[in-house]
Design a protein around this motif. Structure first.
Motif, PDB file in Angstrom:
ATOM      1  N   GLU A 118       8.415   5.207  -4.489  1.00  0.00           N
ATOM      2  CA  GLU A 118       7.424   5.938  -3.713  1.00  0.00           C
ATOM      3  C   GLU A 118       7.037   5.134  -2.474  1.00  0.00           C
ATOM      4  O   GLU A 118       7.255   3.935  -2.389  1.00  0.00           O
ATOM      5  N   GLU A 119       6.404   5.817  -1.502  1.00  0.00           N
ATOM      6  CA  GLU A 119       6.128   5.164  -0.238  1.00  0.00           C
ATOM      7  C   GLU A 119       4.945   4.199  -0.322  1.00  0.00           C
ATOM      8  O   GLU A 119       4.793   3.329   0.529  1.00  0.00           O
ATOM      9  N   TYR A 120       4.082   4.361  -1.314  1.00  0.00           N
ATOM     10  CA  TYR A 120       2.956   3.459  -1.492  1.00  0.00           C
ATOM     11  C   TYR A 120       3.026   2.832  -2.879  1.00  0.00           C
ATOM     12  O   TYR A 120       3.187   3.541  -3.877  1.00  0.00           O
ATOM     13  N   SER A 121       2.868   1.525  -2.937  1.00  0.00           N
ATOM     14  CA  SER A 121       2.856   0.847  -4.225  1.00  0.00           C
ATOM     15  C   SER A 121       1.440   0.839  -4.782  1.00  0.00           C
ATOM     16  O   SER A 121       0.469   1.123  -4.074  1.00  0.00           O
ATOM     17  N   CYS A 122       1.322   0.502  -6.055  1.00  0.00           N
ATOM     18  CA  CYS A 122       0.003   0.370  -6.677  1.00  0.00           C
ATOM     19  C   CYS A 122      -0.851  -0.644  -5.926  1.00  0.00           C
ATOM     20  O   CYS A 122      -2.053  -0.440  -5.732  1.00  0.00           O
ATOM     21  N   ILE A 123      -0.223  -1.730  -5.496  1.00  0.00           N
ATOM     22  CA  ILE A 123      -0.966  -2.780  -4.785  1.00  0.00           C
ATOM     23  C   ILE A 123      -1.513  -2.247  -3.470  1.00  0.00           C
ATOM     24  O   ILE A 123      -2.682  -2.482  -3.119  1.00  0.00           O
ATOM     25  N   GLU A 124      -0.709  -1.485  -2.736  1.00  0.00           N
ATOM     26  CA  GLU A 124      -1.157  -0.943  -1.455  1.00  0.00           C
ATOM     27  C   GLU A 124      -2.298   0.055  -1.638  1.00  0.00           C
ATOM     28  O   GLU A 124      -3.253   0.068  -0.850  1.00  0.00           O
ATOM     29  N   ILE A 125      -2.211   0.893  -2.688  1.00  0.00           N
ATOM     30  CA  ILE A 125      -3.285   1.852  -2.955  1.00  0.00           C
ATOM     31  C   ILE A 125      -4.549   1.105  -3.349  1.00  0.00           C
ATOM     32  O   ILE A 125      -5.662   1.442  -2.895  1.00  0.00           O
ATOM     33  N   ARG A 137      -9.588   7.936   7.166  1.00  0.00           N
ATOM     34  CA  ARG A 137     -10.384   7.911   5.924  1.00  0.00           C
ATOM     35  C   ARG A 137      -9.668   8.511   4.721  1.00  0.00           C
ATOM     36  O   ARG A 137     -10.218   8.524   3.618  1.00  0.00           O
ATOM     37  N   GLY A 138      -8.458   8.996   4.927  1.00  0.00           N
ATOM     38  CA  GLY A 138      -7.740   9.621   3.823  1.00  0.00           C
ATOM     39  C   GLY A 138      -6.387   8.980   3.567  1.00  0.00           C
ATOM     40  O   GLY A 138      -5.776   8.402   4.466  1.00  0.00           O
ATOM     41  N   LEU A 139      -5.935   9.068   2.317  1.00  0.00           N
ATOM     42  CA  LEU A 139      -4.610   8.578   1.939  1.00  0.00           C
ATOM     43  C   LEU A 139      -3.955   9.634   1.070  1.00  0.00           C
ATOM     44  O   LEU A 139      -4.528  10.056   0.051  1.00  0.00           O
ATOM     45  N   VAL A 140      -2.770  10.095   1.471  1.00  0.00           N
ATOM     46  CA  VAL A 140      -2.014  11.089   0.714  1.00  0.00           C
ATOM     47  C   VAL A 140      -0.753  10.422   0.186  1.00  0.00           C
ATOM     48  O   VAL A 140       0.024   9.841   0.956  1.00  0.00           O
ATOM     49  N   VAL A 141      -0.553  10.470  -1.125  1.00  0.00           N
ATOM     50  CA  VAL A 141       0.589   9.820  -1.768  1.00  0.00           C
ATOM     51  C   VAL A 141       1.259  10.792  -2.729  1.00  0.00           C
ATOM     52  O   VAL A 141       0.665  11.792  -3.133  1.00  0.00           O
ATOM     53  N   LYS A 142       2.498  10.477  -3.112  1.00  0.00           N
ATOM     54  CA  LYS A 142       3.211  11.302  -4.087  1.00  0.00           C
ATOM     55  C   LYS A 142       2.951  10.860  -5.523  1.00  0.00           C
ATOM     56  O   LYS A 142       3.169  11.626  -6.460  1.00  0.00           O
ATOM     57  N   TRP A 143       2.512   9.621  -5.677  1.00  0.00           N
ATOM     58  CA  TRP A 143       2.274   9.090  -7.025  1.00  0.00           C
ATOM     59  C   TRP A 143       1.278   7.954  -6.942  1.00  0.00           C
ATOM     60  O   TRP A 143       1.181   7.255  -5.931  1.00  0.00           O
ATOM     61  N   CYS A 144       0.499   7.768  -8.013  1.00  0.00           N
ATOM     62  CA  CYS A 144      -0.319   6.565  -8.152  1.00  0.00           C
ATOM     63  C   CYS A 144      -0.559   6.325  -9.638  1.00  0.00           C
ATOM     64  O   CYS A 144      -0.344   7.216 -10.467  1.00  0.00           O
ATOM     65  N   SER A 145      -1.000   5.122  -9.971  1.00  0.00           N
ATOM     66  CA  SER A 145      -1.395   4.829 -11.345  1.00  0.00           C
ATOM     67  C   SER A 145      -2.803   5.386 -11.549  1.00  0.00           C
ATOM     68  O   SER A 145      -3.791   4.771 -11.147  1.00  0.00           O
TER      69      SER A 145
END
Length: 449
Positions: A254-261, A329-337
């Motif tokens: 995915e484009e964002y890792s758990c650490i980045e989120i 102020r927003g973050l859109v991701v395909k997956w997160c923990s």
């Protein structure tokens, strides 16, 4: 268990996230108490399970596909699962028995109603792990056992009155029962209820303190035994080791890792972020996405929105310009923990589809949410979002719900209640807690103690 013969349990589960993860977490609890557990699921899910307890194949899907494809071809998938799964499960049991690994109990998923028949053929006691709310089990049980308690389901505004439950409207019943619901799932639930004479225990993924009245009311019928909340130990304030069972088939590349989120959340004020996620299977319409997006723009609050790629699937896409307007102020991701997000102090409320895992994770995290009947009227930690009469979702509805869940006296009271339930969830699984004691009693019964 000392020098005693190790008790062996076979767990059989459907292959979607909402079924696999509670199964794996109960397996972990049983293993921690000295039992040996084998988990059986479909080939597609088995490939993702590289952890303890051992994953064993029940059946290969007739389609080498993801969960969306299985929903699209649900009838064929269920038919194949029953036909091939029954045969292969029986073979697994025979193979294990031949290796001196006779099972003391089979724990199955309620949406695989053929498993109790296989267990009975092999003279192995059978339990069911009920992964929805205890209240849903209560409603299903009465609907199929005592249909006279229910009005016609054709009128969505008809009242339904059941003991130990708040008054319901027809459109607040589990969607599987409604005329618009998927017929295959309704038939599975009906088959499950009819097979209860072959089931010795119903284990609930909830905990007693959360649904006390419903659990008590079922004691004279087919009791449900709460053994949860079956969430990550991390959510209960415990260190989760590397082999703790959990599964997310969407978490790679995915484009964002758990650490980045997590780093993004760290920059937000406490209790400020609106978290939006509708699970791994639900596909939002264009109207729903547009209304949520417009409301998020209007609220001017920070948000984290998990939205699956709609490529090659039915459903809507983000409106043009939305990401640019909300980029600060927003973050859109395909997956997160999800568990880690819910436990972050920056998260204020959770806009969700009312999936059972999401509900229990919200309770364990002490977060208010915009959700359905139980969360609003029983747990008192939610706000109900309703469609208009024409079935569309309005911008005003989304704004009203997020505002009510995050601002004012009602939000404060929901937060206080959520924190109290969070503590009750922790205590339920501590040594001597209600769920821990229920698990011990269950183990004693399957071992004949």
């Amino acid at each position: 268990m000392g020098s005693e013969v190790q008790v062996r349990v076979l767990m059989v589960t459907f292959s979607t996230h909402g079924h696999l993860n509670p199964t794996l977490r109960l397996a972990k609890r049983l293993v921690s108490k000295g039992l040996h557990v084998t988990v059986a699921t479909t080939e597609a899910a088995r490939k993702h399970l590289m952890l303890n307890p051992t994953a064993t194949q029940i059946t290969e899907s007739t389609r080498d596909s993801d969960d969306f494809d299985r929903i699209k071809y649900v009838g064929a998938f269920i038919e194949s699962l029953q036909k091939v799964g029954s045969k292969n499960l029986s073979s697994i049991i025979n193979n294990l028995s031949n290796n001196d690994k006779k099972k003391s109990c089979i724990i199955t998923n309620p949406f695989m109603p053929w498993v109790p028949d296989v267990a009975a053929e092999h003279k192995i006691p059978c339990a069911v792990l009920w992964i929805q709310a205890c209240a849903a089990y209560y409603i299903y049980y009465h609907y199929f056992k005592h249909p006279q308690l229910f009005p016609s389901l054709e009128n969505p505004n008809e009242a339904v009155h059941l003991p130990a439950m708040p008054s319901l409207l027809v459109n607040e019943l589990p969607s599987f029962l409604l005329p618009s619901g998927p017929i295959h799932f309704k038939q599975m639930v009906s088959d499950f209820v009819q097979k209860l004479d072959k089931v010795k225990w119903i284990l609930g993924s909830s905990f007693y303190e959360l649904e006390e009245n419903v659990v008590a009311s079922m004691a004279t019928f087919t009791p449900i035994i709460p053994v949860g909340p079956l969430v990550s130990p991390f959510m209960l304030g415990k260190q989760e080791n590397a082999t703790a069972p959990s599964l997310d088939m969407w978490s790679t590349a995915e484009e964002y890792s758990c650490i980045e989120i997590h780093q993004w959340l760290n920059k937000k004020p406490p209790s400020s972020v609106i978290y939006i996620s509708f699970g791994s299977l639900l596909v939002l319409s264009q109207n729903q996405i547009d209304s949520i997006a417009a409301a998020l723009i209007n609220t001017k609050r920070p948000f984290l929105w998990v939205i699956r790629s709609q490529e090659n699937k039915e459903g809507g896409v983000l409106p043009a310009g939305f990401l640019e307007v909300t980029k600060d102020r927003g973050l859109v991701v395909k997956w997160c923990s999800q568990e880690k997000v819910l436990m972050h102090p920056a998260v204020s409320c959770f806009l969700t589809h009312c999936g059972r895992n999401s509900t229990l994770e919200t309770v364990a995290a002490g977060i208010s949410q915009t959700d359905a009947k139980l969360l609003v009227h029983v747990f008192k930690i939610g706000v109900r979002m309703r469609n208009e009469e024409d079935g569309t979702l309005s911008i005003q509805q989304v704004q009203r719900c997020t505002d009510e869940a995050t601002q004012g006296l009602n939000a404060t009271q929901m937060k206080k209640r959520a924190v109290a339930l969070k503590e009750a969830a922790k205590k339920a699984l501590e040594d001597g807690g209600s769920s821990d004691a229920n698990i011990d009693r269950f183990i004693n019964e399957i071992t004949g103690k």
